[in-house]
Design a protein around this motif. Structure first.
Motif, PDB file in Angstrom:
ATOM      1  N   ALA A   1       0.875  -1.177   0.000  1.00  0.00           N
ATOM      2  CA  ALA A   1       0.000   0.000   0.000  1.00  0.00           C
ATOM      3  C   ALA A   1       0.908   1.221   0.000  1.00  0.00           C
ATOM      4  CB  ALA A   1      -0.902   0.007   1.223  1.00  0.00           C
ATOM      5  N   SER A   2       0.701   2.106  -0.965  1.00  0.00           N
ATOM      6  CA  SER A   2       1.546   3.291  -1.100  1.00  0.00           C
ATOM      7  C   SER A   2       0.852   4.529  -0.551  1.00  0.00           C
ATOM      8  CB  SER A   2       1.896   3.523  -2.571  1.00  0.00           C
ATOM      9  OG  SER A   2       2.712   2.484  -3.048  1.00  0.00           O
ATOM     10  N   ASP A   3       1.647   5.427   0.037  1.00  0.00           N
ATOM     11  CA  ASP A   3       1.157   6.744   0.461  1.00  0.00           C
ATOM     12  C   ASP A   3       0.056   6.650   1.524  1.00  0.00           C
ATOM     13  OD1 ASP A   3       1.674   9.412   0.181  1.00  0.00           O
ATOM     14  OD2 ASP A   3       0.323   9.732  -1.512  1.00  0.00           O
ATOM     15  N   VAL A   4       0.246   5.729   2.456  1.00  0.00           N
ATOM     16  CA  VAL A   4      -0.763   5.468   3.487  1.00  0.00           C
ATOM     17  C   VAL A   4      -0.908   6.660   4.434  1.00  0.00           C
ATOM     18  CG1 VAL A   4      -1.104   4.058   5.574  1.00  0.00           C
ATOM     19  CG2 VAL A   4      -0.597   2.967   3.370  1.00  0.00           C
ATOM     20  N   THR A   5      -2.171   6.989   4.782  1.00  0.00           N
ATOM     21  CA  THR A   5      -2.424   8.141   5.652  1.00  0.00           C
ATOM     22  C   THR A   5      -2.928   7.746   7.034  1.00  0.00           C
ATOM     23  OG1 THR A   5      -4.617   8.354   4.701  1.00  0.00           O
ATOM     24  CG2 THR A   5      -2.900   9.741   3.751  1.00  0.00           C
TER      25      THR A   5
ATOM     26  N   LEU B   1      -5.379  -0.372   6.291  1.00  0.00           N
ATOM     27  CA  LEU B   1      -4.673   0.885   6.052  1.00  0.00           C
ATOM     28  C   LEU B   1      -5.541   1.801   5.202  1.00  0.00           C
ATOM     29  CD1 LEU B   1      -1.338  -0.870   5.009  1.00  0.00           C
ATOM     30  CD2 LEU B   1      -1.800   0.191   7.237  1.00  0.00           C
ATOM     31  N   VAL B   2      -5.348   3.102   5.358  1.00  0.00           N
ATOM     32  CA  VAL B   2      -6.108   4.067   4.560  1.00  0.00           C
ATOM     33  C   VAL B   2      -5.149   4.757   3.600  1.00  0.00           C
ATOM     34  CG1 VAL B   2      -7.579   6.124   4.646  1.00  0.00           C
ATOM     35  CG2 VAL B   2      -7.713   4.412   6.476  1.00  0.00           C
ATOM     36  N   ARG B   3      -5.559   4.867   2.337  1.00  0.00           N
ATOM     37  CA  ARG B   3      -4.715   5.588   1.374  1.00  0.00           C
ATOM     38  C   ARG B   3      -5.569   6.403   0.412  1.00  0.00           C
ATOM     39  NH1 ARG B   3      -4.031   3.503  -3.733  1.00  0.00           N
ATOM     40  NH2 ARG B   3      -2.203   4.811  -3.847  1.00  0.00           N
ATOM     41  N   PRO B   4      -5.034   7.581  -0.009  1.00  0.00           N
ATOM     42  CA  PRO B   4      -5.781   8.423  -0.928  1.00  0.00           C
ATOM     43  C   PRO B   4      -5.692   7.927  -2.370  1.00  0.00           C
ATOM     44  CG  PRO B   4      -3.705   9.478  -0.345  1.00  0.00           C
ATOM     45  CD  PRO B   4      -3.749   8.183   0.394  1.00  0.00           C
ATOM     46  N   MET B   5      -6.743   8.168  -3.133  1.00  0.00           N
ATOM     47  CA  MET B   5      -6.724   7.914  -4.579  1.00  0.00           C
ATOM     48  C   MET B   5      -7.363   9.120  -5.265  1.00  0.00           C
ATOM     49  SD  MET B   5      -7.670   3.851  -4.923  1.00  0.00           S
ATOM     50  CE  MET B   5      -9.394   4.117  -5.071  1.00  0.00           C
TER      51      MET B   5
ATOM     52  N   ALA C   1      -9.370   5.208   0.343  1.00  0.00           N
ATOM     53  CA  ALA C   1      -9.717   3.789   0.353  1.00  0.00           C
ATOM     54  C   ALA C   1      -9.147   3.134   1.599  1.00  0.00           C
ATOM     55  CB  ALA C   1      -9.157   3.114  -0.896  1.00  0.00           C
ATOM     56  N   THR C   2      -9.931   2.258   2.214  1.00  0.00           N
ATOM     57  CA  THR C   2      -9.431   1.416   3.294  1.00  0.00           C
ATOM     58  C   THR C   2      -9.042   0.094   2.647  1.00  0.00           C
ATOM     59  OG1 THR C   2     -10.899   2.471   4.864  1.00  0.00           O
ATOM     60  CG2 THR C   2     -10.014   0.316   5.489  1.00  0.00           C
TER      61      THR C   2
ATOM     62  N   ARG D   1       2.549   8.489   4.023  1.00  0.00           N
ATOM     63  CA  ARG D   1       2.563   9.916   3.724  1.00  0.00           C
ATOM     64  C   ARG D   1       3.129  10.642   4.937  1.00  0.00           C
ATOM     65  NH1 ARG D   1      -2.135  13.347   0.798  1.00  0.00           N
ATOM     66  NH2 ARG D   1      -1.400  12.050  -0.904  1.00  0.00           N
ATOM     67  N   THR D   2       4.138  11.458   4.704  1.00  0.00           N
ATOM     68  CA  THR D   2       4.872  12.007   5.856  1.00  0.00           C
ATOM     69  C   THR D   2       4.097  13.086   6.596  1.00  0.00           C
ATOM     70  OG1 THR D   2       6.025  13.512   4.391  1.00  0.00           O
ATOM     71  CG2 THR D   2       7.129  11.448   4.911  1.00  0.00           C
TER      72      THR D   2
END
Ligand SMILES: Cc1cc2nc3c(=O)[nH]c(=O)nc-3n(C[C@H](O)[C@H](O)[C@H](O)COP(=O)(O)OP(=O)(O)OC[C@H]3O[C@@H](n4cnc5c(N)ncnc54)[C@H](O)[C@@H]3O)c2cc1C
Ligand SMILES: Cc1cc2nc3c(=O)[nH]c(=O)nc-3n(C[C@H](O)[C@H](O)[C@H](O)COP(=O)(O)OP(=O)(O)OC[C@H]3O[C@@H](n4cnc5c(N)ncnc54)[C@H](O)[C@@H]3O)c2cc1C
Lengths: 250, 321
Positions: free
Chosen positions: B117-121, B129-133, B140-141, B154-155
């Motif tokens: 999972a990339s760019d997880v928030t 995990l939650v990540r933006p698209m 998206a979860t 995501r930093t």
């Protein structure tokens, strides 16, 4: 030289995307579908190499539903020589990279040019995964590409957090395009006419003998948190007062 | 359960905040799995970086030194990280979603047949995990369906570990078989600036096409940037036009920032730009077009000609000091 480029079908970047009512995906009604903007840049770069070398074949691949034909025709109209549509139902980046690995084995290109990220899922993963599967060098987020040694090696400039990095490596390799690599051409009318007659091969992903199951499942999707509405200030003085008083950031 | 390994970035003898934040995110992941957090440091001659790494709150720091690890090329780093994960009993590897993290993480995932999972928030208690698209229009979860997992975070969405005790440090020797077709580093044209780092700054002033030239960035925008002690950012249009270097681009396909104060000057607020700054605490927009979309996310909007408003603001900010 043979160059393979990828083209993903994505919503037009101008479209406003909304989560659908049952929270399972996006509202698809009214969306205009285009070639992922980074992939247009990848196609353009391949065409420029072909034009500079005089002789090269540009093959364009898309993975998805039959609708992806539309995006492949766009690439052919820009000037690609032939297209491959791999039909697959809802592949995740890992599955797409496995499919592309098979296509590369069949086609044996000297270079694969992809976009750095698809603007729908924003994963920024497939190019790096493909390079690893093939055991090839990778250069991601590139803004300049130069081929050397009669097409046997390449030098790339990459846009990274701290500035611009230059790498060199032997071909074959996978490179992924950033925004400033080039400005893609529009398809010309004769290009569009010619594209209709160019070959488009269709392959069913299930015939490739690979695992296509998702390794990442989407449990649910949510809209982003709303920001509270702000206000308009009438002058620089009012702005400074607001930043000092209300916001306490000055 | 297995340990959580963190990829440690370093440059010029120091460690960026992005890595400290990745340790914070890794702690949340480890809390669910019950494992330790282990920070991996790879390089040729690590020197003082080892001590800095021990202050970030990981359970342990593992250092690998080798001439083949001098540069941050994805092919060799993938081999090394896979070996370190095996040696440390780690089943999750966490990267910061920087350009280095994004370059290496997917390659490592493919090499280990790991879900990524990339760019997880956000990290949920159930391990999802939650990540933006879609440029942040959709969150998206996701669930990673493999034993070995790779995550980039995501930093702006996580915090460094506060007040941690120093970690134990250990040297690990690995024999990495550099492939014959390995990528060779040629050079880095680093952007040098005395200003705060864009992704770490408390205040950011970003300029857009409305500035109209690189000279105006220097003469109109920079005085405000410096009066505020801020970092400078830019829209894609300003970078494409050559007004400022690429590493200032904020947005979906540039850097993601969340400063306490963001001031957008002559930026229309396209969705791709908003994706990179929407999480800023206080957003100010200065634009002459009252209909510009940036006003829809701004806490304070000033409808004005920037060539008048910015110099006035600069002078008044200076007089506050
Ligand atoms: C019609 C359709 C509907 C989908 N719906 C869902 C859904 O509801 N939920 C869900 O979880 N996933 C869905 N997916 C899968 C999701 O789009 C994958 O994550 C995606 O195919 C690959 O990841 P990415 O776009 O984030 O790739 P990135 O890693 O961001 O893409 C990088 C580059 O890889 C190449 N590339 C990526 N995908 C393709 C492709 N399909 N064809 C050709 N080149 C490609 C492009 O060059 C692109 O620039 C869907 C896919 C399709 C085709
Ligand atoms: C695939 C893709 C990825 C992208 N990624 C990014 C990204 O990461 N980051 C990003 O920023 N963009 C990105 N974009 C581009 C984005 O869509 C916009 O084109 C871009 O952000 C516009 O930049 P701008 O606001 O500076 O320019 P414009 O939209 O041209 O806006 C200029 C603004 O300046 C104002 N102005 C002009 N003169 C004055 C004056 N004298 N005083 C006050 N105001 C004035 C105007 O009213 C206008 O609102 C991407 C686009 C695509 C398709």
């Amino acid at each position: 030289m043979k160059i393979l480029v990828t083209a993903k079908r994505v919503p037009d970047p101008e479209t406003t995307i909304k989560v659908n009512a049952d929270g399972t995906g996006i509202e698809e009604a009214g969306i205009k579908w285009v070639v992922n903007p980074f992939d247009e840049i990848a196609i353009e770069e391949a065409l420029r190499i072909k034009e500079a070398q005089g002789e090269a074949e540009v093959v364009i691949v898309s993975v998805g539903s039959a609708d992806c034909q539309e995006q492949l025709r766009t690439g052919l109209a820009m000037g690609a020589d032939r297209a491959i549509l791999v039909s697959a139902d809802n592949p995740d980046p890992t599955a797409v990279s496995r499919i592309l690995e098979k296509i590369v084995e069949q086609e044996s290109p000297d270079l694969v040019i992809m976009g750095k990220q698809a603007i729908d899922d924003d994963s920024n993963e497939v190019g790096q995964m493909l390079a690893q599967r093939l055991g090839w060098p990778q250069a991601t987020f590139i803004s300049e590409l130069e081929l050397a040694g009669g097409g046997g090696s390449a030098t790339c400039v990459r846009e990274i957090d701290g500035g611009l990095e230059t790498l060199s490596f032997p071909l074959p390799a996978v490179i992924t395009a950033d925004l400033r690599l080039n400005e893609p051409r529009y398809a010309s009318l004769p290009g569009i006419m010619k594209a209709r007659k160019k070959p488009m091969e269709e392959i069913d992903a299930s015939s490739l003998g690979i695992e296509l199951g998702r390794s990442v499942t989407i449990v649910s999707v949510q809209p982003p948190p709303e920001r509270a509405a702000g206000r308009v200030v009438e002058s620089v003085d009012e702005l400074i007062a607001a930043l000092q008083g209300e916001a306490k950031v000055l | 359960m297995g340990n959580v390994l963190i990829y440690g970035e370093h440059a010029g003898g120091s460690i960026p905040k992005a890595t400290a934040v990745a340790v914070g995110a890794a702690q949340q992941i480890a809390a669910a799995s019950g494992g330790d957090t282990i920070l991996a440091l790879l390089g040729n001659d690590l020197g003082g970086v080892k001590d800095a790494a021990a202050q970030l709150g990981a359970t342990k720091v593992v250092c690998v030194e080798s001439a083949d690890l001098e540069h941050e090329t994805a092919d060799t780093r993938t081999l090394a990280m896979k070996a370190v994960a095996e040696a440390t009993g780690s089943d999750t590897v966490v990267f910061a979603a920087t350009t280095a993290g994004k370059d290496i993480a997917p390659r490592l995932a493919a090499s280990a047949e790991a879900a990524i999972a990339s760019d997880v928030t956000a990290v949920n208690d159930d391990g999802t995990l939650v990540r933006p698209m879609y440029a942040g229009n959709v969150f998206a979860t996701v669930k990673l369906e493999s034993d070995f997992k790779v995550v980039s975070v995501r930093t702006t969405a996580f915090e460094p570990v506060e007040g941690a005790a120093a970690s134990a440090s250990e040297d690990l020797s690995l024999s990495i078989e550099k492939p014959a077709n390995a990528v060779e580093f040629v050079k880095l044209d680093a952007t040098v600036s005395d200003r705060p780092v864009l992704t770490e700054a408390e205040r950011v002033v970003a300029g857009g096409r409305g500035l109209k030239s690189g000279d105006n960035f220097t003469t109109v925008l920079e005085p405000l940037v410096d009066a505020l002690g801020a970092a400078m950012g830019a829209s894609r249009a300003a970078v494409d036009a050559g007004y400022v270097p690429n590493d200032l681009q904020v947005g979906q396909t540039g850097k993601v920032i969340a400063p306490t104060l963001y001031i957008g000057v002559g930026i229309s607020g396209a969705i791709q730009h908003l994706a990179g700054m929407k999480d800023s605490k206080v957003i100010v927009a200065i634009n002459k077009d009252a209909e510009a979309p940036i006003f829809s996310v701004a806490d304070f909007g000033l409808v004005a000609d920037l060539f008048e408003a910015v110099p006035e603001l600069t002078e008044k900010v200076k007089s506050l000091a």
